[in-house]
Design a protein around this motif. Structure first.
Motif, PDB file in Angstrom:
ATOM      1  N   GLU A 206       0.834  -1.201   0.000  1.00  0.00           N
ATOM      2  CA  GLU A 206       0.000   0.000   0.000  1.00  0.00           C
ATOM      3  C   GLU A 206       0.869   1.251   0.000  1.00  0.00           C
ATOM      4  O   GLU A 206       0.565   2.235  -0.685  1.00  0.00           O
ATOM      5  CB  GLU A 206      -0.923   0.002   1.223  1.00  0.00           C
ATOM      6  CG  GLU A 206      -1.926  -1.137   1.259  1.00  0.00           C
ATOM      7  CD  GLU A 206      -2.770  -1.105   2.517  1.00  0.00           C
ATOM      8  OE1 GLU A 206      -2.625  -0.136   3.294  1.00  0.00           O
ATOM      9  OE2 GLU A 206      -3.563  -2.033   2.722  1.00  0.00           O
ATOM     10  N   LYS A 207       1.959   1.214   0.752  1.00  0.00           N
ATOM     11  CA  LYS A 207       2.866   2.355   0.789  1.00  0.00           C
ATOM     12  C   LYS A 207       3.475   2.620  -0.584  1.00  0.00           C
ATOM     13  O   LYS A 207       3.716   3.762  -0.960  1.00  0.00           O
ATOM     14  CB  LYS A 207       3.965   2.113   1.821  1.00  0.00           C
ATOM     15  CG  LYS A 207       3.470   2.092   3.259  1.00  0.00           C
ATOM     16  CD  LYS A 207       4.621   1.844   4.224  1.00  0.00           C
ATOM     17  CE  LYS A 207       4.129   1.811   5.669  1.00  0.00           C
ATOM     18  NZ  LYS A 207       5.222   1.531   6.620  1.00  0.00           N
ATOM     19  N   GLN A 209       2.017   2.203  -3.437  1.00  0.00           N
ATOM     20  CA  GLN A 209       1.002   2.926  -4.211  1.00  0.00           C
ATOM     21  C   GLN A 209       0.958   4.399  -3.815  1.00  0.00           C
ATOM     22  O   GLN A 209       0.959   5.284  -4.678  1.00  0.00           O
ATOM     23  CB  GLN A 209      -0.370   2.289  -3.992  1.00  0.00           C
ATOM     24  CG  GLN A 209      -1.497   3.001  -4.742  1.00  0.00           C
ATOM     25  CD  GLN A 209      -2.856   2.400  -4.417  1.00  0.00           C
ATOM     26  OE1 GLN A 209      -2.963   1.501  -3.591  1.00  0.00           O
ATOM     27  NE2 GLN A 209      -3.886   2.904  -5.062  1.00  0.00           N
ATOM     28  N   TYR A 210       0.952   4.673  -2.517  1.00  0.00           N
ATOM     29  CA  TYR A 210       0.872   6.064  -2.060  1.00  0.00           C
ATOM     30  C   TYR A 210       2.136   6.842  -2.397  1.00  0.00           C
ATOM     31  O   TYR A 210       2.075   8.024  -2.748  1.00  0.00           O
ATOM     32  CB  TYR A 210       0.598   6.105  -0.551  1.00  0.00           C
ATOM     33  CG  TYR A 210      -0.806   5.688  -0.185  1.00  0.00           C
ATOM     34  CD1 TYR A 210      -1.911   6.369  -0.705  1.00  0.00           C
ATOM     35  CD2 TYR A 210      -1.037   4.613   0.665  1.00  0.00           C
ATOM     36  CE1 TYR A 210      -3.199   5.987  -0.385  1.00  0.00           C
ATOM     37  CE2 TYR A 210      -2.325   4.223   0.991  1.00  0.00           C
ATOM     38  CZ  TYR A 210      -3.402   4.920   0.471  1.00  0.00           C
ATOM     39  OH  TYR A 210      -4.678   4.536   0.783  1.00  0.00           O
ATOM     40  N   MET A 213       1.927   7.748  -6.018  1.00  0.00           N
ATOM     41  CA  MET A 213       1.009   8.874  -6.187  1.00  0.00           C
ATOM     42  C   MET A 213       1.671  10.181  -5.763  1.00  0.00           C
ATOM     43  O   MET A 213       1.536  11.213  -6.438  1.00  0.00           O
ATOM     44  CB  MET A 213      -0.273   8.635  -5.384  1.00  0.00           C
ATOM     45  CG  MET A 213      -1.138   7.497  -5.888  1.00  0.00           C
ATOM     46  SD  MET A 213      -2.496   7.093  -4.759  1.00  0.00           S
ATOM     47  CE  MET A 213      -3.351   8.662  -4.680  1.00  0.00           C
ATOM     48  N   TYR A 214       2.400  10.141  -4.649  1.00  0.00           N
ATOM     49  CA  TYR A 214       3.072  11.346  -4.169  1.00  0.00           C
ATOM     50  C   TYR A 214       4.140  11.799  -5.161  1.00  0.00           C
ATOM     51  O   TYR A 214       4.313  13.002  -5.396  1.00  0.00           O
ATOM     52  CB  TYR A 214       3.704  11.083  -2.805  1.00  0.00           C
ATOM     53  CG  TYR A 214       4.473  12.254  -2.252  1.00  0.00           C
ATOM     54  CD1 TYR A 214       3.819  13.431  -1.890  1.00  0.00           C
ATOM     55  CD2 TYR A 214       5.855  12.198  -2.089  1.00  0.00           C
ATOM     56  CE1 TYR A 214       4.519  14.514  -1.391  1.00  0.00           C
ATOM     57  CE2 TYR A 214       6.568  13.277  -1.588  1.00  0.00           C
ATOM     58  CZ  TYR A 214       5.900  14.432  -1.241  1.00  0.00           C
ATOM     59  OH  TYR A 214       6.590  15.502  -0.754  1.00  0.00           O
ATOM     60  N   SER A 234      -6.229  10.879 -10.372  1.00  0.00           N
ATOM     61  CA  SER A 234      -6.397   9.506  -9.903  1.00  0.00           C
ATOM     62  C   SER A 234      -7.873   9.231  -9.626  1.00  0.00           C
ATOM     63  O   SER A 234      -8.443   9.762  -8.674  1.00  0.00           O
ATOM     64  CB  SER A 234      -5.576   9.276  -8.638  1.00  0.00           C
ATOM     65  OG  SER A 234      -5.802   7.980  -8.128  1.00  0.00           O
TER      66      SER A 234
END
Length: 319
Positions: A206-207, A209-210, A213-214, A234
């Protein structure tokens, strides 16, 4: 062939500290190169134009001596205090290998000081953005590695170790149904199974993915600041065209300032800078604003009150 292979994979041979330095340096290069492509200068080669831009970005200003055959470009700075009616001092110093300028540029001889920002200071945002991009990359690498690490089993015999490792290999190959037989140990009436050291965690994925995105959002922030209206979207299915372009005016602020300043400098020696293709939309935006302003002016003109009638008698031929 082996030498070529080793050279192309030199990065993997670096220590983690050296890798971090390399990532940061590469992002400084990427951002500097991108911004160096903002303008096309008539009368200067592409190589000299990008070199002039890069020098200004990293030094704050640059000495330019232009001629038909060559250009001397050197980073420097103003010295002393400006006159009462001037913004910048006359005296400028620029030095590099086998070259030094110390004095007042002679515009008639093709000499001029060029800058992009009123402060004549280096664009330190390049280094700040590069540092953040490098940190995100480091976090991505670490989380990607941890996300694929299997739990470590603490076993007491070789047969259990072999069964566990065989199970892990099967899972890495895509097998979902796996079973391992381990002995039970009874201590004080309690049963203990295979001890697992769980250093991996599904949340690492999950990290990733974030963090991705960042990273995209950081690119969007950088691009918007310097005239590229790139918006990271997104799962925004209902976003409208107006919402996509509602930041155009903000995106144009810095490039327009940079264009105005560089042209004010270059005009002294008969040169002109214009936006390169990715930034040409800003010229069209200016034209649209001009048309809109004219339309407003015309609209205001039609709403002016008509002259009041007079009581003077009409002359001959008038009704």
């Amino acid at each position: 062939m082996n030498n070529v292979f080793c050279y192309s994979n030199y990065y993997n041979l670096y220590s983690n500290e050296r890798k971090s330095i390399e990532r940061n340096s590469e992002y400084i290069e990427i951002i500097s190169n991108m911004l160096s492509e903002m303008f096309v200068i008539d009368g200067m080669t592409h190589e000299n134009t990008t070199h002039l831009m890069r020098t200004i970005l990293l030094y704050g200003s640059a000495y330019l001596k232009h001629s038909e055959n060559s250009d001397i470009i050197c980073g420097g700075s103003y010295v002393n205090c400006p006159k009462a009616d001037a913004v910048y001092p006359d005296h400028y110093i620029a030095t590099k290998t086998d070259f030094q300028f110390d004095g007042i540029p002679n515009n008639d001889a093709g000499e001029v000081v060029c800058y992009l920002f009123p402060s004549c200071s280096p664009l330190t945002q390049i280094f700040r953005f590069a540092s953040q991009f490098a940190e995100v990359d480091t976090s991505l690498v670490n989380n990607i590695q941890f996300a694929r690490i299997a739990p470590i089993a603490a076993v007491s015999d070789d047969s259990t170790k072999e069964a566990y490792e065989k199970c892990i290999v099967a899972m890495l190959g895509g097998e979902l149904s796996n079973t391992i037989k381990v002995p039970f140990i009874n201590v004080n009436g309690k049963s203990y199974q295979l001890d697992i050291l769980n250093i991996s965690d599904g949340k690492y994925s999950e990290k990733i993915q974030y963090l991705s995105m960042y990273h995209e959002q950081m690119i969007s922030r950088l691009c918007k600041m310097f005239g590229i209206s790139y918006t990271y979207i997104s799962k925004q299915a209902n976003i409208t065209n107006d919402e996509l372009h509602n930041s155009d005016d903000f995106c144009a602020i810095y490039p327009l300032m940079m264009k105005s300043n560089i042209n004010e400098c270059l005009d002294k020696i008969g040169l002109t800078a214009k936006f390169n293709k990715p930034w040409e939309w800003i010229d069209r935006l200016e034209e649209m604003h001009d048309l809109s302003d004219n339309a407003i002016d015309n609209s205001l003109g039609t709403n002016e009150p008509s002259p009041e009638p007079t009581n003077e008698p009409a002359t001959e031929g008038e009704e």
